[in-house]
Design a protein around this motif. Structure first.
Motif, PDB file in Angstrom:
ATOM      1  N   THR A 207       0.825  -1.208   0.000  1.00  0.00           N
ATOM      2  CA  THR A 207       0.000   0.000   0.000  1.00  0.00           C
ATOM      3  C   THR A 207       0.861   1.260   0.000  1.00  0.00           C
ATOM      4  N   LEU A 208       2.139   1.112   0.366  1.00  0.00           N
ATOM      5  CA  LEU A 208       3.062   2.249   0.413  1.00  0.00           C
ATOM      6  C   LEU A 208       3.959   2.329  -0.818  1.00  0.00           C
ATOM      7  N   LEU A 209       3.820   1.350  -1.720  1.00  0.00           N
ATOM      8  CA  LEU A 209       4.732   1.257  -2.865  1.00  0.00           C
ATOM      9  C   LEU A 209       3.970   1.307  -4.193  1.00  0.00           C
ATOM     10  N   THR A 210       2.975   2.175  -4.272  1.00  0.00           N
ATOM     11  CA  THR A 210       2.150   2.263  -5.478  1.00  0.00           C
ATOM     12  C   THR A 210       2.721   3.234  -6.509  1.00  0.00           C
ATOM     13  N   ASP A 211       3.748   3.974  -6.149  1.00  0.00           N
ATOM     14  CA  ASP A 211       4.428   4.886  -7.068  1.00  0.00           C
ATOM     15  C   ASP A 211       5.051   4.083  -8.218  1.00  0.00           C
ATOM     16  N   SER A 212       5.081   4.666  -9.407  1.00  0.00           N
ATOM     17  CA  SER A 212       5.610   3.959 -10.584  1.00  0.00           C
ATOM     18  C   SER A 212       7.071   3.567 -10.425  1.00  0.00           C
ATOM     19  N   ARG A 213       7.804   4.248  -9.533  1.00  0.00           N
ATOM     20  CA  ARG A 213       9.211   3.883  -9.287  1.00  0.00           C
ATOM     21  C   ARG A 213       9.350   2.485  -8.697  1.00  0.00           C
ATOM     22  N   PHE A 214       8.263   1.966  -8.134  1.00  0.00           N
ATOM     23  CA  PHE A 214       8.324   0.665  -7.465  1.00  0.00           C
ATOM     24  C   PHE A 214       7.479  -0.396  -8.154  1.00  0.00           C
ATOM     25  N   GLU A 215       7.141  -0.170  -9.417  1.00  0.00           N
ATOM     26  CA  GLU A 215       6.279  -1.113 -10.118  1.00  0.00           C
ATOM     27  C   GLU A 215       6.866  -2.523 -10.128  1.00  0.00           C
ATOM     28  N   ASP A 216       8.174  -2.634 -10.344  1.00  0.00           N
ATOM     29  CA  ASP A 216       8.812  -3.956 -10.361  1.00  0.00           C
ATOM     30  C   ASP A 216       8.700  -4.633  -9.005  1.00  0.00           C
ATOM     31  N   ILE A 217       8.997  -3.883  -7.958  1.00  0.00           N
ATOM     32  CA  ILE A 217       8.938  -4.437  -6.600  1.00  0.00           C
ATOM     33  C   ILE A 217       7.499  -4.781  -6.227  1.00  0.00           C
ATOM     34  N   TYR A 218       6.568  -3.902  -6.553  1.00  0.00           N
ATOM     35  CA  TYR A 218       5.158  -4.142  -6.244  1.00  0.00           C
ATOM     36  C   TYR A 218       4.691  -5.452  -6.880  1.00  0.00           C
ATOM     37  N   ASN A 219       5.000  -5.647  -8.154  1.00  0.00           N
ATOM     38  CA  ASN A 219       4.584  -6.870  -8.850  1.00  0.00           C
ATOM     39  C   ASN A 219       5.222  -8.112  -8.250  1.00  0.00           C
ATOM     40  N   GLU A 220       6.480  -7.989  -7.855  1.00  0.00           N
ATOM     41  CA  GLU A 220       7.150  -9.123  -7.210  1.00  0.00           C
ATOM     42  C   GLU A 220       6.528  -9.435  -5.854  1.00  0.00           C
ATOM     43  N   LEU A 221       6.173  -8.411  -5.108  1.00  0.00           N
ATOM     44  CA  LEU A 221       5.551  -8.634  -3.800  1.00  0.00           C
ATOM     45  C   LEU A 221       4.199  -9.323  -3.931  1.00  0.00           C
ATOM     46  N   GLU A 222       3.456  -8.959  -4.967  1.00  0.00           N
ATOM     47  CA  GLU A 222       2.177  -9.632  -5.194  1.00  0.00           C
ATOM     48  C   GLU A 222       2.400 -11.119  -5.487  1.00  0.00           C
ATOM     49  N   LYS A 223       3.408 -11.432  -6.288  1.00  0.00           N
ATOM     50  CA  LYS A 223       3.771 -12.821  -6.572  1.00  0.00           C
ATOM     51  C   LYS A 223       4.170 -13.535  -5.281  1.00  0.00           C
TER      52      LYS A 223
END
Length: 195
Positions: free
Chosen positions: A45-61
């Protein structure tokens, strides 16, 4: 679907192939994995900025994979197919190597924290370490999918790596532990947490 069944009111819960007390080592292990997963969700919820798109997608996985790990630890039935695989561990290793190259070189231990997203990832990291300890204890008493242990071990390293990258991308400097020796000089930095 009822959210309550009353079947656990006397302190037992169902697992795959039986029932155990709610404070059983098996329940403690997969319950701690669930706790780590909740911190991952909070971090997202704190990493929705486009700079963290890669990390966000990995965290969802990773959230799905943590469910796999918990499900595997809930199995006492013989010949039940496990879901946690070596490929999941390999993926984490590849991502750790990638993020270690992105973050500034590390020489000393650092304090957990920095930005809010990194701080929550550090919480996920420490709870993952506790889940790993619980799983080691369970392994001494029961047969488990041993890949879960490898996965948890690598996952905490991954969390350490991305916490540093999150801070780096935000321009937040990691705070070095002031009494730390030069522990990482000429060594890979990905395993600070592997102690």
């Amino acid at each position: 679907m009822n959210l309550y069944t009353r079947t656990g009111d006397r302190g037992q819960t169902s697992i795959i192939g039986g029932r155990v007390d709610k404070d059983h080592l098996r329940v403690e292990a997969y319950g701690t994995i669930d706790e780590a997963n909740s911190f991952v969700g909070q971090a997202m919820t704190l990493l929705t900025d486009s700079r963290f798109e890669d990390i966000y997608n990995e965290l969802e996985k990773i959230q799905h994979e943590l469910f796999d790990c918990g499900g595997d630890l809930a199995v006492v039935k013989e010949k039940y197919p496990y879901k946690t695989t070596e490929n999941m561990v390999t993926f984490l290793e590849e991502r750790i190597d990638h993020y270690v190259k992105e973050a500034p070189e590390l020489e000393r231990f650092i304090l957990p924290g920095g930005s809010p997203g990194a701080a929550v990832i550090h919480l996920a990291r420490t709870v993952t370490r506790r889940a790993e300890r619980c799983t080691v204890t369970l392994q001494k008493e029961a047969e488990i999918n041993n890949i879960v242990l490898s996965y948890l071990n690598r996952l905490s390293d991954y969390f350490f790596a991305i916490a540093r990258v999150i801070n780096y991308r935000l321009g937040v400097k990691d705070v070095e532990y002031e009494r730390s020796a030069l522990v990482f000089k000429n060594k890979p930095t990905k395993n600070q947490d592997d102690k």
